[in-house]
Design a protein around this motif. Sequence first.
Motif, mmCIF file in Angstrom:
data_model
loop_
_atom_site.group_PDB
_atom_site.id
_atom_site.type_symbol
_atom_site.label_atom_id
_atom_site.label_comp_id
_atom_site.label_asym_id
_atom_site.label_seq_id
_atom_site.Cartn_x
_atom_site.Cartn_y
_atom_site.Cartn_z
ATOM 1 N N ARG A 23 94.120 -74.979 16.628
ATOM 2 C CA ARG A 23 95.291 -74.633 15.818
ATOM 3 C C ARG A 23 96.344 -73.903 16.648
ATOM 4 N NH1 ARG A 23 90.717 -73.896 13.393
ATOM 5 N NH2 ARG A 23 90.636 -71.712 14.047
ATOM 6 N N GLY A 24 96.265 -74.056 17.974
ATOM 7 C CA GLY A 24 97.199 -73.369 18.869
ATOM 8 C C GLY A 24 98.632 -73.820 18.725
ATOM 9 N N GLU A 25 98.826 -75.063 18.263
ATOM 10 C CA GLU A 25 100.191 -75.546 18.083
ATOM 11 C C GLU A 25 100.944 -74.751 17.015
ATOM 12 O OE1 GLU A 25 97.554 -77.566 15.217
ATOM 13 O OE2 GLU A 25 97.457 -77.228 17.385
ATOM 14 N N GLN A 26 100.198 -74.000 16.190
ATOM 15 C CA GLN A 26 100.831 -73.178 15.158
ATOM 16 C C GLN A 26 101.079 -71.740 15.620
ATOM 17 O OE1 GLN A 26 99.050 -73.696 11.131
ATOM 18 N NE2 GLN A 26 97.691 -75.187 12.098
ATOM 19 N N SER A 27 100.647 -71.416 16.821
ATOM 20 C CA SER A 27 100.798 -70.044 17.315
ATOM 21 C C SER A 27 102.263 -69.721 17.610
ATOM 22 C CB SER A 27 99.972 -69.837 18.586
ATOM 23 O OG SER A 27 98.591 -69.900 18.305
ATOM 24 N N ILE A 28 102.651 -68.507 17.287
ATOM 25 C CA ILE A 28 103.998 -68.025 17.566
ATOM 26 C C ILE A 28 103.904 -66.938 18.635
ATOM 27 C CG2 ILE A 28 106.034 -66.886 16.621
ATOM 28 C CD1 ILE A 28 105.268 -68.041 13.891
ATOM 29 N N ILE A 29 104.491 -67.194 19.789
ATOM 30 C CA ILE A 29 104.422 -66.249 20.908
ATOM 31 C C ILE A 29 105.329 -65.055 20.622
ATOM 32 C CG2 ILE A 29 104.925 -65.907 23.357
ATOM 33 C CD1 ILE A 29 104.110 -68.819 23.818
ATOM 34 N N LYS A 30 104.744 -63.852 20.686
ATOM 35 C CA LYS A 30 105.494 -62.614 20.464
ATOM 36 C C LYS A 30 105.904 -61.969 21.785
ATOM 37 C CE LYS A 30 105.768 -61.557 16.723
ATOM 38 N NZ LYS A 30 106.686 -62.047 15.648
ATOM 39 N N TYR A 72 100.094 -64.653 33.898
ATOM 40 C CA TYR A 72 100.905 -64.318 32.720
ATOM 41 C C TYR A 72 100.011 -63.870 31.565
ATOM 42 C CZ TYR A 72 105.000 -66.152 35.007
ATOM 43 O OH TYR A 72 106.030 -66.337 35.900
ATOM 44 N N GLU A 73 100.524 -62.871 30.866
ATOM 45 C CA GLU A 73 99.890 -62.349 29.661
ATOM 46 C C GLU A 73 100.707 -62.818 28.462
ATOM 47 O OE1 GLU A 73 98.949 -57.840 28.361
ATOM 48 O OE2 GLU A 73 101.073 -58.416 28.241
ATOM 49 N N ILE A 74 100.012 -63.366 27.453
ATOM 50 C CA ILE A 74 100.687 -63.820 26.237
ATOM 51 C C ILE A 74 100.060 -63.135 25.026
ATOM 52 C CG2 ILE A 74 101.191 -65.792 24.736
ATOM 53 C CD1 ILE A 74 101.139 -67.588 27.157
ATOM 54 N N VAL A 75 100.906 -62.599 24.168
ATOM 55 C CA VAL A 75 100.480 -62.055 22.883
ATOM 56 C C VAL A 75 101.110 -62.941 21.812
ATOM 57 C CG1 VAL A 75 100.457 -60.069 21.335
ATOM 58 C CG2 VAL A 75 100.403 -59.720 23.821
ATOM 59 N N ALA A 76 100.284 -63.464 20.901
ATOM 60 C CA ALA A 76 100.799 -64.400 19.903
ATOM 61 C C ALA A 76 100.158 -64.155 18.547
ATOM 62 C CB ALA A 76 100.538 -65.835 20.348
ATOM 63 N N ASN A 77 100.846 -64.615 17.533
ATOM 64 C CA ASN A 77 100.277 -64.689 16.194
ATOM 65 C C ASN A 77 99.799 -66.111 15.973
ATOM 66 O OD1 ASN A 77 100.799 -62.029 15.548
ATOM 67 N ND2 ASN A 77 102.718 -62.454 14.491
ATOM 68 N N GLY A 78 98.484 -66.258 15.787
ATOM 69 C CA GLY A 78 97.922 -67.578 15.536
ATOM 70 C C GLY A 78 97.588 -67.760 14.078
ATOM 71 N N LYS A 79 96.993 -68.910 13.768
ATOM 72 C CA LYS A 79 96.584 -69.219 12.403
ATOM 73 C C LYS A 79 95.096 -69.540 12.369
ATOM 74 C CE LYS A 79 100.447 -69.012 9.989
ATOM 75 N NZ LYS A 79 100.602 -68.091 8.837
ATOM 76 N N THR A 80 94.395 -68.943 11.409
ATOM 77 C CA THR A 80 92.985 -69.245 11.223
ATOM 78 C C THR A 80 92.855 -70.559 10.467
ATOM 79 O OG1 THR A 80 92.846 -68.104 9.095
ATOM 80 C CG2 THR A 80 92.497 -66.782 11.080
ATOM 81 N N LYS A 81 91.616 -71.056 10.344
ATOM 82 C CA LYS A 81 91.405 -72.312 9.635
ATOM 83 C C LYS A 81 91.749 -72.217 8.164
ATOM 84 C CE LYS A 81 86.455 -71.265 9.253
ATOM 85 N NZ LYS A 81 85.083 -71.706 9.628
ATOM 86 N N ASP A 82 91.767 -70.983 7.611
ATOM 87 C CA ASP A 82 92.186 -70.804 6.222
ATOM 88 C C ASP A 82 93.628 -70.301 6.138
ATOM 89 O OD1 ASP A 82 91.581 -68.364 7.277
ATOM 90 O OD2 ASP A 82 90.284 -67.704 5.634
ATOM 91 N N ASP A 83 94.403 -70.558 7.213
ATOM 92 C CA ASP A 83 95.850 -70.328 7.252
ATOM 93 C C ASP A 83 96.244 -68.852 7.189
ATOM 94 O OD1 ASP A 83 98.272 -71.679 7.655
ATOM 95 O OD2 ASP A 83 98.843 -71.400 5.558
ATOM 96 N N LYS A 84 95.382 -67.976 7.680
ATOM 97 C CA LYS A 84 95.722 -66.563 7.762
ATOM 98 C C LYS A 84 96.149 -66.225 9.190
ATOM 99 C CE LYS A 84 92.663 -65.083 4.007
ATOM 100 N NZ LYS A 84 91.510 -64.226 3.619
ATOM 101 N N THR A 85 96.930 -65.170 9.330
ATOM 102 C CA THR A 85 97.417 -64.783 10.650
ATOM 103 C C THR A 85 96.322 -64.073 11.443
ATOM 104 O OG1 THR A 85 99.670 -64.511 9.794
ATOM 105 C CG2 THR A 85 99.168 -63.459 11.893
ATOM 106 N N GLU A 86 96.206 -64.407 12.725
ATOM 107 C CA GLU A 86 95.267 -63.731 13.611
ATOM 108 C C GLU A 86 95.952 -63.388 14.920
ATOM 109 O OE1 GLU A 86 91.895 -65.961 14.916
ATOM 110 O OE2 GLU A 86 93.070 -67.705 15.518
#
Length: 307
Positions: A227-234, A247-261
């Motif tokens: 589900r990485g294609e749904q991640s938003i890089i912060k 490089y270090e990346i901090v992102a908001n991803g999506k769990t399989k039940d569509d919650k933010t991780e």
Amino acid sequence: MKNTCLLVFLLCAQVAFGQTAKHIKIPATKCSIIPPDGFVAATAFSGFQSAATGASIMVNELPGPYEPVADGFTAEALRSRGMTLVKKQVIDFNGSKATLVQLTQPANGVIYHKQILVFGDSKNTVLVNGIYPEASKNIEPQIKDAILSIVYNNEQKENPLEAATFTIDTKESEFQLIRNMSGTLIYSTDGKIPTEKPTLLVGNSIAKVSPPNQKLYAEERLKKLPRGEQSIIKEINPIRIDNVNGYEIVANGKTKDDKTELVYQVMLFNENGDYYIMIGQAKEDFDKYLESFRKITKTFKRKQEHY
């Protein structure tokens, strides 16, 4: 239940009637194998490789029952991952049943052949993956003989750190080491995999890579996570650890039940074309675990022999 107990017994007893003096223990596993001539112990994963033929034999031990894993090798499932099923058969293997799969997969303009042996019990599964390019197809019989020579010994001690090309310090954190899979150390805070609790993966590349744009490569690698294609890089920041840049990346991803991780990724690229990757994921206490992931990744060190 009787069949399960019998299978467990057979797995434990294989060493008594299957292992020989020619068998070589595979680091970070409970397995031993007779590798083909010319194959040497791999440095980036648990198994053996041949520089002359470009072939390798990789062993993975998975938590979970054998049957669902074996059943998952369908033509449709493999096709969705860019692979073509050539043959699949159930065979007699060391007193029980196993599944032998043959498939092909293109990569970087080369067709690779794979012979995969799948065996196990109700709790654990072993995958033995023999891989060789089309140009070395003549080695196919030797690969098959080697993967069928594998012996699983439940009494054999395994050290997940044994096959790692690096060290990482998690002693002052909640993370517990679970296993080594394909050169990747897997940690979780509850000592379980799979789990809903925070996890940390630390591994190295198996093949050489020389991306012209390392920052872009790190971003693309993040998108390849489940589900990485749904991640938003912060945040994306240059980083240097153990004298290696990345490089270090901090992102908001999506769990399989569509919650933010929280998704935290560090990629380090050395001068030899290898990379190291650290991926932390948490569905809770984002600030706490971001601090923990950052603290742990700073302890990363390459082992001397892999400089």
